[in-house]
Each structure stands twice: as C-alpha cells, then as structure tokens.
Design an enzyme around this catalytic site. Sequence first.
Site, PDB file in Angstrom:
ATOM      1  CE1 TYR A  15      15.650 -10.142   0.810  1.00 12.49           C
ATOM      2  CE2 TYR A  15      15.488  -8.997  -1.297  1.00 12.49           C
ATOM      3  CZ  TYR A  15      14.931  -9.376  -0.092  1.00 12.49           C
ATOM      4  OH  TYR A  15      13.652  -8.992   0.205  1.00 12.49           O
ATOM      5  CE1 TYR A 143      10.117 -11.716   1.071  1.00 14.55           C
ATOM      6  CE2 TYR A 143       8.707 -10.258  -0.207  1.00 14.55           C
ATOM      7  CZ  TYR A 143       9.777 -10.449   0.633  1.00 14.55           C
ATOM      8  OH  TYR A 143      10.521  -9.372   1.055  1.00 14.55           O
ATOM      9  CG  ASP A 244       1.084  -9.671   0.224  1.00 12.38           C
ATOM     10  OD1 ASP A 244       1.060  -8.731  -0.584  1.00 12.38           O
ATOM     11  OD2 ASP A 244       2.109 -10.015   0.848  1.00 12.38           O
ATOM     12  CE  LYS A 273       7.584  -5.910  -4.593  1.00 13.10           C
ATOM     13  NZ  LYS A 273       7.261  -6.988  -3.672  1.00 13.10           N
TER      14      LYS A 273
HETATM   15  C1  PLP Z   1       7.440  -7.083  -2.188  1.00 12.58           C
HETATM   16  C2  PLP Z   1       6.397  -7.771  -1.421  1.00 12.58           C
HETATM   17  C3  PLP Z   1       6.175  -7.473  -0.062  1.00 12.58           C
HETATM   18  C4  PLP Z   1       7.037  -6.506   0.708  1.00 12.58           C
HETATM   19  O1  PLP Z   1       6.965  -5.217   0.233  1.00 12.58           O
HETATM   20  P1  PLP Z   1       8.143  -4.162   0.576  1.00 12.58           P
HETATM   21  O2  PLP Z   1       7.666  -2.876   0.015  1.00 12.58           O
HETATM   22  O3  PLP Z   1       9.374  -4.687  -0.094  1.00 12.58           O
HETATM   23  O4  PLP Z   1       8.296  -4.141   2.058  1.00 12.58           O
HETATM   24  C5  PLP Z   1       5.141  -8.134   0.571  1.00 12.58           C
HETATM   25  N1  PLP Z   1       4.363  -9.018  -0.073  1.00 12.58           N
HETATM   26  C6  PLP Z   1       4.548  -9.318  -1.378  1.00 12.58           C
HETATM   27  C7  PLP Z   1       3.634 -10.290  -2.047  1.00 12.58           C
HETATM   28  C8  PLP Z   1       5.573  -8.721  -2.091  1.00 12.58           C
HETATM   29  O5  PLP Z   1       5.777  -9.048  -3.379  1.00 12.58           O
END
Ligand code: PLP
Length: 425
Positions: A15, A143, A244, A273
């Site tokens: 970014y 996101y 997610d 993560k």
């Molecule tokens: C960071 C994140 C993603 C993307 O994960 P990457 O490993 O960066 O591709 C997707 N969803 C959420 C909620 C996130 O915080």
Amino acid sequence: MNNIEFDKRHIWHPYTSATNPLPCYEVKSASGVTLQLDGGHAVVDGMASWWSAIHGYNHAALNDAAKAQIDQFSHVMFGGLTHEPAINLCKTLLEMVPAGLERVFLADSGSVSVEVAMKMALQYWACQGRTDKHRIVSPRNGYHGDTFAAMSVCDPVNGMHSLFTNVLTKQLFAPAPQTRFGQTFSEDDILPLEELFAHHHHEIAALILEPVVQGAGGMRIYHPEYLKRARQLCDKYDALLICDEIATGFGRTGKLFACEWADISPDILCVGKALTGGYMTLAATLCSEDVAQGICQGQPGVFMHGPTYMGNPLACAVAGASLALINEGHWQSQVQQIEQQLKTSLPACAQLASVEDVRILGAIGVVEMKQTVNVANAQKSFINNGAWIRPFGKLIYIMPPYIIKPEELQILTDAIYTYASSLEV
Ligand SMILES: *Cc1c(COP(=O)(O)O)cnc(C)c1O
C-alpha cells in the site's frame, strides 16, 4: 547505494507509492515483543506483524519446530502425497474451531483462503443445479484480502472498486453493522440485510463477513447479535455463511474464535494470519461435511484448486507448534489482561480534541482520529517513544503479541497519547 536507498529505489512495499514511498525502517533482529531497528532504536511491536505474531518473536518452541522439520524435508507436493505436519495441524485445528466444520483446505495466504471459500460456495450451488445462486453478499466496511475475488467483497469505497469497475464481479452489499459491541442491539441493524435476502435470495450463494470485528476496513467492533441474526438469515434463505476469522481467529477478541461471541458456526471458515504465530504464510479454509459432499457429489466431482505450495510442511510444522502453545491456555488470561489495561489507559485519549472515538475488545485497541493520520510523522513520533505502530486512514490501533508485559503495553498506549495530544494546537 546503502540498503535503505536500494529498497526505496527497487522494492515495492504494501500500500505504498513506488515513486514517493513512505520512510522504511530496517529490522536487524526481533525477540519477544521487541524489534531492533538499524541505528539502535528498539521498539515495542504494537502490530504483532499485522495480527500474526501472537507469541512474540524468536520463540523457542516455534524455532524448534521449524528446525526439526527442515532437517526432515521442507516441502513436497500435496497432490497424491501427505505428511505428518499437515495431518497433525488439521487434527488440532478441527478440535479448536466451532462445531460442524469437518474438512480443511490448506491455502498459502489469507486472500487465497477467501478465494477458495468463495469458489466452494459457488461450486456448491452449481452442483445442486442452482447456477443462479452466484452472488456473494457482504456488509460494507469489510476487508477480505487483495486478490480479485476477495476484492469484490471488500468495502466498495475502501476497496477502491471504482478503479476496477469493469473487472470486479458485482456483488451485493449490506450496510455495515451499526450497533456497537456492548450496546443494546437495535432491530433496525439487521433489517437491511433481511431485505437484501428477501429480494435477492434466488441469486445469493453466500454471505461473507468478519465476525464481531471488522479489521482493515475500519476497525469496527459490532454487536454479536448481528452475527447471530446473519446466521439465521442464511438458514432461512438457503445461503452459506462464510466467516472470515483471518484477523480475529486464535484468541484476539477474547474468544478463541469471534464466532463464539454469538455461539454460531459458519458453513465455511477462513483462518490465517496468527495460524503460524507470525512465522510464515499459511491459511486454511474449513467447511462443513454438507458443503464438502455438495461440492463433490455433483459434476465434475472434484474441487478444482491446488496451490503449488499447498500444505507446505515447514509452515504446517510451525503452525502445529503455534496451536499447541495456544492450547496451553495462557492466551486467555493474557488477552484479558491486555483488555483490562487498554480499558484503563486508552479512554484518556477520547478526551483529546484530535480524537473521535476509542474502541477496545480483547487484545485490540483502536483510537479513531478526527483527521487522516500523517503516517510518516506519526511513525517518527511513535519510534522516538519506543513504539512500533502503523496507522491507516484516521485509525491508530494496536493488537500486540499476547505475551506483552504491562510496562511494554504502557509504552504503546503512552506513545499514542503523546502523539494524539501533540496534535491539539
Ligand atoms: C489480512 C486479512 C485477509 C487477507 O490475508 P492475506 O494473508 O494478507 O492475504 C483476509 N481477511 C481478513 C479479515 C484479513 O484481516
């Protein structure tokens, strides 16, 4: 050319402009919660490397897991082969996640796990002869990653959909949940989503959302009742629920998974993560037996996805060690203690003229400013006060490693207060 000059001249950062990049700091070493920067500054990491490094840096158990595996084998293809690191990881994962999830797809990053989740949902309905159910609903301010399908369900404004109008799939958006965590739930909050389902259920394959905490789309913390109702709407209107938990999973919100705040299980779950404790990239998409059966009983009978590095043994071994640490159970009191301390120290910021709002849940502390934060200035101030914090937009937030000590956490909250109060005049 020194290192920083070479970096500035040739290397993209997340970014960031390639032609006019923000300042970048070189890390020489990291251990516990401390990053050692080139030039002598030691800073307490308030970001846990984007929510990942929950056990801190240079952790003996995670180091040992990586070293032991590297002496066996670092990688083998997952097509037709399997291995203990993957099997052990998936066993442990299935014991930890909300009930009803039975199948694990190992993916290489969070974004890829979201792609896989969306593809599963679409293929599930296609295999039932319901190709009309091809759209995904998501609340605004979400996101879900930076790849194209993931982008199509990110907040249309934050996600800059206007840049990609002709390429992004047109999904359906509901207003973001409005009732804050801890407030009295307002029925009005769920009505727009209910109306969206009522009008569009024939074309809705799935609802995707971040349970309880919307992360990179605004650091918003909302009422779990919204999540409970969302689950009910998915059941009522024959849509799959994709949660997610890439940011919220593994204890960050004070529950092992944020779904537990509403006592619900999704049909499909994404984790990433913190899965490897911040050591390397690995994510997973889990689904129910019903979803797996639905996909594989129809034509073509297989799920067409398979990254080259799927199930990477090194990543699986470290993730297995990270989950073992979580299962020791200390995270619970650690996160509670972080939350208590944030609740005593951060609200002082809300009295400052530059601050709009303060929000706290688990090991997440958010200070929303009235104006967009000047990242370069803020970061310089934070580093001078011994803190590594990276703001975005109007948001200054921290989600430190769980092992952070009270005096280290205070360095972070003091640094935020100092910076925010310097903006007074
Ligand atoms: C960071 C994140 C993603 C993307 O994960 P990457 O490993 O960066 O591709 C997707 N969803 C959420 C909620 C996130 O915080």
